[in-house]
Design a protein around this motif. Structure first.
Motif, short mmCIF file in Angstrom:
data_model
loop_
_atom_site.label_atom_id
_atom_site.label_comp_id
_atom_site.label_asym_id
_atom_site.label_seq_id
_atom_site.Cartn_x
_atom_site.Cartn_y
_atom_site.Cartn_z
N SER A 126 0.81 -1.22 0.00
CA SER A 126 0.00 0.00 0.00
C SER A 126 0.84 1.28 0.00
O SER A 126 0.35 2.33 -0.40
N ILE A 127 2.12 1.19 0.44
CA ILE A 127 2.92 2.42 0.59
C ILE A 127 4.13 2.50 -0.33
O ILE A 127 4.73 3.57 -0.45
N HIS A 128 4.52 1.40 -0.96
CA HIS A 128 5.83 1.39 -1.63
C HIS A 128 5.94 2.45 -2.72
O HIS A 128 7.00 3.06 -2.91
N GLN A 129 4.88 2.70 -3.45
CA GLN A 129 4.96 3.68 -4.52
C GLN A 129 5.14 5.10 -3.98
O GLN A 129 5.89 5.90 -4.55
N ARG A 130 4.51 5.42 -2.87
CA ARG A 130 4.65 6.76 -2.29
C ARG A 130 6.06 7.01 -1.80
O ARG A 130 6.54 8.16 -1.79
N LEU A 131 6.76 5.95 -1.38
CA LEU A 131 8.15 6.10 -0.91
C LEU A 131 9.17 5.91 -2.02
O LEU A 131 10.37 6.06 -1.79
N GLY A 132 8.71 5.59 -3.23
CA GLY A 132 9.63 5.38 -4.35
C GLY A 132 10.30 4.03 -4.36
O GLY A 132 11.34 3.85 -5.00
N ASP A 165 -0.86 15.11 8.82
CA ASP A 165 -0.43 15.27 7.43
C ASP A 165 1.08 15.05 7.34
O ASP A 165 1.85 15.98 7.13
N PRO A 166 1.53 13.80 7.51
CA PRO A 166 2.97 13.54 7.52
C PRO A 166 3.61 13.79 6.16
O PRO A 166 2.97 13.66 5.11
N VAL A 167 4.88 14.15 6.20
CA VAL A 167 5.69 14.27 4.99
C VAL A 167 5.98 12.88 4.45
O VAL A 167 6.27 11.96 5.21
N TRP A 168 5.90 12.72 3.12
CA TRP A 168 6.22 11.44 2.48
C TRP A 168 7.42 11.63 1.57
O TRP A 168 7.28 12.05 0.42
N SER A 183 17.20 -0.05 0.13
CA SER A 183 16.41 1.18 0.03
C SER A 183 15.15 1.08 0.89
O SER A 183 14.65 2.11 1.37
N THR A 184 14.63 -0.13 1.10
CA THR A 184 13.40 -0.29 1.85
C THR A 184 13.54 0.18 3.30
O THR A 184 12.81 1.08 3.74
N PRO A 185 14.46 -0.38 4.11
CA PRO A 185 14.59 0.14 5.48
C PRO A 185 15.08 1.57 5.53
O PRO A 185 14.71 2.34 6.43
N TYR A 186 15.93 1.96 4.56
CA TYR A 186 16.38 3.35 4.49
C TYR A 186 15.18 4.28 4.33
O TYR A 186 15.08 5.32 5.00
N ALA A 187 14.24 3.92 3.46
CA ALA A 187 13.04 4.73 3.26
C ALA A 187 12.19 4.79 4.52
O ALA A 187 11.61 5.83 4.85
N TYR A 188 12.09 3.66 5.23
CA TYR A 188 11.32 3.66 6.48
C TYR A 188 11.90 4.67 7.47
O TYR A 188 11.17 5.47 8.08
N LEU A 189 13.23 4.63 7.64
CA LEU A 189 13.85 5.53 8.61
C LEU A 189 13.80 6.97 8.13
O LEU A 189 13.60 7.89 8.93
N LEU A 190 13.99 7.19 6.84
CA LEU A 190 13.89 8.54 6.30
C LEU A 190 12.50 9.11 6.53
O LEU A 190 12.34 10.30 6.84
N HIS A 191 11.48 8.26 6.38
CA HIS A 191 10.11 8.69 6.64
C HIS A 191 9.98 9.16 8.09
O HIS A 191 9.30 10.17 8.38
N ALA A 192 10.61 8.45 9.01
CA ALA A 192 10.59 8.86 10.41
C ALA A 192 11.33 10.17 10.62
O ALA A 192 10.83 11.10 11.28
N VAL A 193 12.53 10.28 10.05
CA VAL A 193 13.36 11.47 10.25
C VAL A 193 12.70 12.71 9.68
O VAL A 193 12.70 13.79 10.29
#
Length: 485
Positions: free
Chosen positions: A83-89, A376-379, A160-170
């Motif tokens: 459900s989220i992979h496209q929004r995170l690239g 309204d989180p940043v993606w 890139s997957t865990p990197y994107a998860y953490l970047l989303h948090a940061v």
């Protein structure tokens, strides 16, 4: 180097120990739920432990123990990733898998596996006869006996997957501290005070996602652990990109009680992978490859795909899985101390991480940890390094190609060095861009790469003689020795 003053003076809602895929996913989930989060990682960069070496498959959980926490987390993680992979690239390469039996004994276990898949909610698996299997995969060896197809098993970019998860948090307010080893801690009934190699941190909750060192972190902070990590090494052979034409599906063996067995599949980067092995060892920090085992892996791959005998292997690597004596994940929740351990996350951690993060958040809420989810989180979007979508070298003003084997551009390298999660080591840069990971393994691009990265790493690059070929000083933080828990 001490923790920056703002982190010292703040009381975080949660401190997460460990920057692997599970820790990154937990940091993302809690941040999106409105928690103020700090993640600490003892290495120079994230993904430096068990998460740096895996098969890069998004599993459906068809063969997970029915009713287990692992099965539930894989199902939840699988659904959320889709459900989220496209929004995170992030890429999703829809390959599907074939579970193949090569003996009558293996064939006899297929029906039970199909029944388990149905019980786990994976109801689109279908038994195939030999003719159907060979039609789907004509390069398979002739002695395949039977099998079934799992359409939902797919390929991921494992870094890139865990990197994107953490970047989303940061990007939504989380703090990440690298080269920060937790040494001790104390809970005063309200909050934790963690003593680290970079100073003291305070948090209401502590979540141990330390992977290969999870049991040791438990002992350091609580005095005991309910499980013992028994590192299980997996070695892999990576074939050059032309070999990927030989197979369309992820080729899975019939699993045993202890291992999923040797897999043959394409990668998100256009190669073909064979592995992993399952080797018990005591060492938690070193995953060495050895010639005899790699030769055996190659022979195993050739038994499955005989045409592999004519293909070149370009890389070999090994990873360690934080296995325990138990089959299920080792999730421990100590309500009296606001302490949660996410341990024993073995080979399915990449698939289950998002589901595990939701489970950990529910446990925190049960402890009384409440917050208002971000409205309204940043993606953020990460740069694509897979072969499934346009790459940086195809766009204008890319600075030119530096790594010609993997077509990595100067702009991609510079972008990976900058930003809130800029690479602090060559290993971290490789995982963000794939630079030096191609056929020549950096032989042609290393000098130019050293010039580009001079002064940017906290962990220096080193030449064949062991001497640094790039400065260890950093424009962001001074260098500091990395401790081992």
């Amino acid at each position: 180097m001490r923790v920056q003053e703002s982190a010292l003076s703040e009381v975080f809602d949660a401190a997460i120990i460990g920057g692997g895929v599970v820790g990154c996913a937990i940091a993302r989930r809690l941040t999106l739920e409105g928690w103020r989060v700090v993640l600490v990682e003892k290495a120079h960069d994230i993904l430096d432990g068990a998460s740096k070496g895996n098969s890069a498959i998004l599993h459906t959980g068809f063969d997970a123990p029915t009713g287990s926490l692992e099965a539930r987390c894989i199902a939840d993680g699988y659904a959320e990733y889709r459900s989220i992979h496209q929004r995170l690239g992030l890429p999703l390469i829809e390959a599907g898998a074939l579970v193949l039996a090569w003996t009558e004994q293996e064939e006899a276990r297929l029906d039970a596996l199909i029944d388990r898949a149905h019980a786990n909610g994976v109801d689109d698996v279908a038994r195939l006869d030999v003719g159907q299997i060979r039609q789907l995969e004509p390069e398979l060896a002739n002695d395949v006996v039977a099998g079934f197809r799992v359409p939902g098993e797919h390929l991921l970019d494992p870094w890139s997957t865990p990197y994107a998860y953490l970047l989303h948090a940061v990007e939504n307010g989380a703090v990440v501290l690298r080269r920060c080893m937790v040494r001790d801690g104390e809970f005063d009934g309200t909050q934790w005070r963690l003593e680290t190699s970079r100073g003291s941190l305070r948090a209401r909750f502590v979540i141990n996602a330390a992977g290969l060192y999870g049991d040791r972190v438990d002992k350091a902070l609580t005095g005991s652990s309910d499980f013992t990590i028994r590192p299980r090494k997996g070695q892999f052979v990576v074939f050059d990109k032309p070999a990927a034409r030989l197979v369309k599906h992820i080729l899975l063996p019939v699993p045993t009680e202890t291992t999923k067995g040797i897999v043959v599949c394409r990668t998100a980067f256009g190669n073909l992978l064979v592995g992993p092995t399952a080797e018990e060892q005591e060492d938690r920090s070193t995953a060495a490859v050895d010639t005899e085992t790699l030769q055996g892996l190659r022979r195993a791959g050739e038994r499955i795909l005989p045409a592999l005998a004519g293909e070149d292997a370009t890389a070999f690597y090994a990873g360690l899985r934080p296995a325990t004596d138990e089959k299920d994940y080792q999730i421990r929740a100590d309500r009296a101390r606001n302490y949660i351990t996410a341990g024993g996350i073995r080979s399915t951690g990449l698939s289950a991480a998002l589901g595990l993060a939701r489970h950990i958040h529910r446990l925190c809420e049960a402890f009384g940890g409440k917050a208002e989810p971000l409205a309204d989180p940043v993606w953020p979007r990460v740069g694509n390094i897979s072969e499934g979508a346009p790459r940086g070298w195809q766009s204008p003003r890319n600075g030119g190609v530096v790594c010609h084997c993997e077509l990595v551009t100067r702009r991609e390298i510079e972008e990976a060095l900058d930003g809130p999660l800029g690479a602090c080591s060559l290993a971290g840069l490789k995982r963000r861009t794939r630079v030096t990971m191609g056929r020549c393994q950096g032989f042609y691009c290393m000098a130019q790469l050293a010039a580009i990265t001079a002064g940017r790493f906290t962990q220096p690059m080193a030449g064949d003689d062991g001497l640094p070929i790039a400065s260890s000083s950093s424009t962001r933080e001074p260098a500091e020795a990395a401790d081992v828990t």
